[in-house]
Write an enzyme that holds these catalytic residues in place. Structure first.
Site, PDB file in Angstrom:
ATOM      1  N   HIS A  30       0.844  -1.288   0.456  1.00 29.10           N
ATOM      2  CA  HIS A  30      -0.196   0.400   0.190  1.00 29.10           C
ATOM      3  C   HIS A  30       1.314   0.996   0.222  1.00 29.10           C
ATOM      4  CE1 HIS A  30      -3.065  -2.775   2.659  1.00 29.10           C
ATOM      5  NE2 HIS A  30      -3.390  -2.503   1.255  1.00 29.10           N
ATOM      6  N   SER A 177      -2.511  -7.869   2.858  1.00 23.83           N
ATOM      7  CA  SER A 177      -2.867  -8.207   4.548  1.00 23.83           C
ATOM      8  C   SER A 177      -3.175  -9.057   5.233  1.00 23.83           C
ATOM      9  CB  SER A 177      -3.870  -7.424   4.607  1.00 23.83           C
ATOM     10  OG  SER A 177      -4.116  -5.709   4.414  1.00 23.83           O
ATOM     11  N   ARG A 178      -4.008 -10.017   4.118  1.00 26.23           N
ATOM     12  CA  ARG A 178      -4.504 -11.764   4.460  1.00 26.23           C
ATOM     13  C   ARG A 178      -2.986 -12.940   5.010  1.00 26.23           C
ATOM     14  NH1 ARG A 178      -9.292 -13.153   2.206  1.00 26.23           N
ATOM     15  NH2 ARG A 178     -10.146 -11.301   0.888  1.00 26.23           N
TER      16      ARG A 178
HETATM   17  P1  AMP Z   1      -6.327  -3.677  -0.615  1.00 24.45           P
HETATM   18  O1  AMP Z   1      -6.147  -3.387   0.769  1.00 24.45           O
HETATM   19  O2  AMP Z   1      -5.523  -5.646  -0.182  1.00 24.45           O
HETATM   20  O3  AMP Z   1      -7.857  -3.728  -0.804  1.00 24.45           O
HETATM   21  O4  AMP Z   1      -5.570  -3.112  -1.788  1.00 24.45           O
HETATM   22  C1  AMP Z   1      -5.101  -2.071  -1.779  1.00 24.45           C
HETATM   23  C2  AMP Z   1      -4.343  -1.893  -2.607  1.00 24.45           C
HETATM   24  O5  AMP Z   1      -3.337  -1.965  -3.254  1.00 24.45           O
HETATM   25  C3  AMP Z   1      -5.088  -2.570  -4.224  1.00 24.45           C
HETATM   26  O6  AMP Z   1      -5.184  -1.810  -5.385  1.00 24.45           O
HETATM   27  C4  AMP Z   1      -4.047  -3.894  -4.412  1.00 24.45           C
HETATM   28  O7  AMP Z   1      -3.504  -4.493  -5.319  1.00 24.45           O
HETATM   29  C5  AMP Z   1      -2.517  -2.834  -3.142  1.00 24.45           C
HETATM   30  N1  AMP Z   1      -1.750  -3.789  -3.514  1.00 24.45           N
HETATM   31  C6  AMP Z   1      -2.091  -4.223  -2.263  1.00 24.45           C
HETATM   32  N2  AMP Z   1      -1.053  -5.620  -1.681  1.00 24.45           N
HETATM   33  C7  AMP Z   1      -0.011  -5.238  -2.828  1.00 24.45           C
HETATM   34  C8  AMP Z   1       1.256  -5.281  -3.389  1.00 24.45           C
HETATM   35  N3  AMP Z   1       1.798  -6.261  -2.480  1.00 24.45           N
HETATM   36  N4  AMP Z   1       2.164  -4.764  -3.978  1.00 24.45           N
HETATM   37  C9  AMP Z   1       1.842  -3.422  -4.793  1.00 24.45           C
HETATM   38  N5  AMP Z   1      -0.032  -3.509  -3.830  1.00 24.45           N
HETATM   39  C10 AMP Z   1      -0.496  -3.964  -3.943  1.00 24.45           C
END
Ligand code: AMP
Length: 287
Positions: A30, A177-178
């Site tokens: 993030h 996050s998982r």
């Molecule tokens: P989430 O909180 O999982 O919904 O993710 C929010 C944003 O962060 C989304 O655009 C995801 O694709 C991005 N994101 C999550 N994990 C990663 C990662 N390891 N590398 C780059 N972007 C990420």
């Protein structure tokens, strides 16, 4: 209302808005999106919202890691301009089903019916409200990017997508996050990058067949304590299977480790097609 006031102030100052939607429990993946967004002189607006519509499993929704106080500190430290924390009634439960074609039904859509429709509805709500100039999305959720592209096109939103590369740990496991939910089973997740990079190397070397990929799939099932949901090489633009036309392609994987679902993907250099005998052929570069 407060948010709308802020947005209209920004508009009056002719500033542009970079929007980074998240579900919180922030990690370096993030932060990388946020830092990329901050490189431009635009306003950075981050949202944290665990969207109930994109969970088709109550337990998954309930156990999704929520660390709002820590997240706030991180965001203050990063110097973002606006944090938006929608409440649960942010999106109406009424189902005006969005028809986004076949992409939401492939890969993760197969065993998560309604998931991408839930993503699409919340993103549409965000885009209509914020009208950001740019939305920053992580490559890790590649299918989600395609779905959001569809939303932007279908509703003619004036927002451009910036795709930011996946951030991995030292073992090349994509940050997520998982991952925090895996606890002592975390080590098992190493199979994901191992398989992805192995298949990438095989395909890019120019002589990988579909049956070889099938073998890799059954090896995962036999040798590892993980459940492989899918491992597929598909066209990047529409997630179609490879055919006789050279196309840009990507490898997609999803495994479940102690009921925790993890996804990842990797792009392939060059263009590929499937030969009549099931070999993935690389297009020769013309110099
Ligand atoms: P989430 O909180 O999982 O919904 O993710 C929010 C944003 O962060 C989304 O655009 C995801 O694709 C991005 N994101 C999550 N994990 C990663 C990662 N390891 N590398 C780059 N972007 C990420």
């Amino acid at each position: 209302i407060e948010l709308l006031k802020e947005i209209s102030k920004i508009r009056n100052l002719k500033r542009k808005i970079n929007f980074i939607p998240t579900m919180g429990n922030l990690h370096n993946g993030h932060l990388n999106l946020i830092r990329r967004a901050k490189k431009q002189t635009n306003i950075t607006l981050v949202s944290i919202f665990v969207n109930p519509l994109q969970f088709n499993n109550r337990i998954d929704y309930k156990t999704y890691p929520r660390t709002l106080e820590d997240d706030k500190k991180i965001l203050i430290n990063e110097g973002i301009d606006i944090l938006f924390l929608p409440t649960d009634n942010f999106i109406s439960k009424k189902s005006d089903l969005l028809d986004l074609g076949v992409i939401p039904k492939k890969l993760c859509g197969k065993d998560r019916p309604g998931h991408f429709e839930g993503v699409a509805r919340v993103i549409f709500r965000f885009l209509s409200l914020i009208k950001p100039d740019y939305i920053f999305l992580g490559e890790k959720d590649f299918q989600q990017i395609l779905v959001i592209k569809k939303v932007i096109k279908k509703f003619k939103c004036d927002t451009r997508i910036k795709v930011i590369q996946t951030i991995r740990d030292v073992n090349k496991i994509a940050l997520s996050s998982r991952n925090n939910l895996l606890k002592e089973n975390f080590k098992q997740a190493i199979i994901i990058p191992r398989v992805l990079f192995k298949v990438k190397k095989l395909i890019e070397s120019g002589s990988c067949s579909l049956s070889e990929i099938d073998k890799i799939k059954s090896n995962i099932q036999e040798e590892c304590n993980v459940y492989l949901k899918y491992l597929e090489v598909l066209k990047e633009s529409n997630l179609d299977s490879l055919n006789n036309v050279y196309s840009r392609c990507r490898i997609f994987i999803c495994v479940s480790i102690s009921e925790i679902r993890l996804i990842d993907n990797l792009s392939l250099n060059g263009k590929y097609r499937l030969s009549k005998i099931g070999v993935i052929e690389r297009k020769k570069e013309v110099d």
